[in-house]
Design a protein around this motif. Structure first.
Motif, PDB file in Angstrom:
ATOM      1  N   LYS A  41      82.153  -2.396 -14.273  1.00  5.71           N
ATOM      2  CA  LYS A  41      83.297  -3.076 -14.474  1.00  5.71           C
ATOM      3  C   LYS A  41      83.414  -3.395 -15.867  1.00  5.71           C
ATOM      4  O   LYS A  41      83.022  -3.705 -16.658  1.00  5.71           O
ATOM      5  CB  LYS A  41      83.139  -4.580 -13.765  1.00  5.71           C
ATOM      6  N   LEU A  42      84.954  -2.759 -16.327  1.00  6.64           N
ATOM      7  CA  LEU A  42      85.277  -3.002 -17.891  1.00  6.64           C
ATOM      8  C   LEU A  42      86.371  -4.167 -17.998  1.00  6.64           C
ATOM      9  O   LEU A  42      87.199  -4.380 -17.159  1.00  6.64           O
ATOM     10  CB  LEU A  42      86.060  -1.672 -17.963  1.00  6.64           C
ATOM     11  N   PHE A  76      88.508  -6.392 -20.796  1.00  8.69           N
ATOM     12  CA  PHE A  76      88.985  -6.298 -22.467  1.00  8.69           C
ATOM     13  C   PHE A  76      90.114  -7.239 -22.480  1.00  8.69           C
ATOM     14  O   PHE A  76      90.942  -7.673 -21.623  1.00  8.69           O
ATOM     15  CB  PHE A  76      89.286  -4.767 -22.857  1.00  8.69           C
ATOM     16  N   GLU A  98      90.973  -6.448 -16.511  1.00 11.11           N
ATOM     17  CA  GLU A  98      89.598  -5.964 -15.675  1.00 11.11           C
ATOM     18  C   GLU A  98      90.044  -4.764 -14.981  1.00 11.11           C
ATOM     19  O   GLU A  98      90.982  -4.685 -14.217  1.00 11.11           O
ATOM     20  CB  GLU A  98      88.950  -6.796 -15.067  1.00 11.11           C
ATOM     21  N   ALA A 135      88.902  -6.665 -27.993  1.00 11.51           N
ATOM     22  CA  ALA A 135      87.240  -6.926 -27.472  1.00 11.51           C
ATOM     23  C   ALA A 135      87.145  -6.351 -26.169  1.00 11.51           C
ATOM     24  O   ALA A 135      88.013  -6.944 -25.228  1.00 11.51           O
ATOM     25  CB  ALA A 135      87.225  -8.400 -27.775  1.00 11.51           C
ATOM     26  N   PHE A 136      85.901  -5.779 -25.792  1.00 14.83           N
ATOM     27  CA  PHE A 136      85.586  -5.608 -24.432  1.00 14.83           C
ATOM     28  C   PHE A 136      84.333  -5.627 -23.959  1.00 14.83           C
ATOM     29  O   PHE A 136      83.473  -6.044 -24.951  1.00 14.83           O
ATOM     30  CB  PHE A 136      85.944  -3.853 -24.249  1.00 14.83           C
ATOM     31  N   TYR A 137      83.910  -5.411 -22.786  1.00 12.73           N
ATOM     32  CA  TYR A 137      82.733  -5.601 -22.088  1.00 12.73           C
ATOM     33  C   TYR A 137      82.651  -4.687 -21.026  1.00 12.73           C
ATOM     34  O   TYR A 137      83.721  -4.167 -20.527  1.00 12.73           O
ATOM     35  CB  TYR A 137      82.478  -7.064 -21.691  1.00 12.73           C
ATOM     36  N   LEU A 138      81.414  -4.177 -20.853  1.00 14.37           N
ATOM     37  CA  LEU A 138      81.066  -3.171 -19.715  1.00 14.37           C
ATOM     38  C   LEU A 138      79.936  -3.708 -18.984  1.00 14.37           C
ATOM     39  O   LEU A 138      78.888  -3.822 -19.714  1.00 14.37           O
ATOM     40  CB  LEU A 138      80.904  -1.885 -20.442  1.00 14.37           C
ATOM     41  N   VAL A 139      79.964  -3.550 -17.372  1.00 21.89           N
ATOM     42  CA  VAL A 139      79.054  -4.321 -16.865  1.00 21.89           C
ATOM     43  C   VAL A 139      78.699  -3.245 -15.777  1.00 21.89           C
ATOM     44  O   VAL A 139      79.675  -2.661 -15.144  1.00 21.89           O
ATOM     45  CB  VAL A 139      79.573  -5.773 -16.087  1.00 21.89           C
ATOM     46  N   CYS A 184      81.003   7.395 -25.206  1.00 20.15           N
ATOM     47  CA  CYS A 184      82.064   6.482 -25.763  1.00 20.15           C
ATOM     48  C   CYS A 184      82.318   7.323 -27.060  1.00 20.15           C
ATOM     49  O   CYS A 184      81.654   7.872 -27.763  1.00 20.15           O
ATOM     50  CB  CYS A 184      81.423   5.358 -26.449  1.00 20.15           C
TER      51      CYS A 184
END
Length: 71
Positions: free
Chosen positions: A11-12, A14, A22, A38-42, A54
């Motif tokens: 799940k991305l 940002f 998402e 800003a982002f996150y990756l789960v 990346c």
């Protein structure tokens, strides 16, 4: 920034224009994250490893060369 999922599911999330976006990604997906976000990756693949490539292309105004990070 470009993300390519080599293996697994993720799940991305940002922030872009003050909004949370998402996306659900799977093996083979390529996704471009807007510059300055800003982002996150789960890792959401149960019992699976997540393999991601990346690629970051910095602003040419900074005088930096293009480089890649492999995770």
């Amino acid at each position: 920034m470009s993300l390519k999922l080599v293996a697994g599911e993720a799940k991305l999330g940002f922030i872009y224009d003050d909004e949370l976006a998402e996306r659900r990604l799977k093996t083979g997906d390529l996704y471009m994250i807007p510059s300055g976000s800003a982002f996150y990756l789960v890792n959401i693949g149960e019992g699976q490893r997540l393999h991601v490539i990346c690629s970051i292309d910095p602003s040419t105004s900074l005088g930096l060369e293009t480089f890649q990070v492999h995770a």
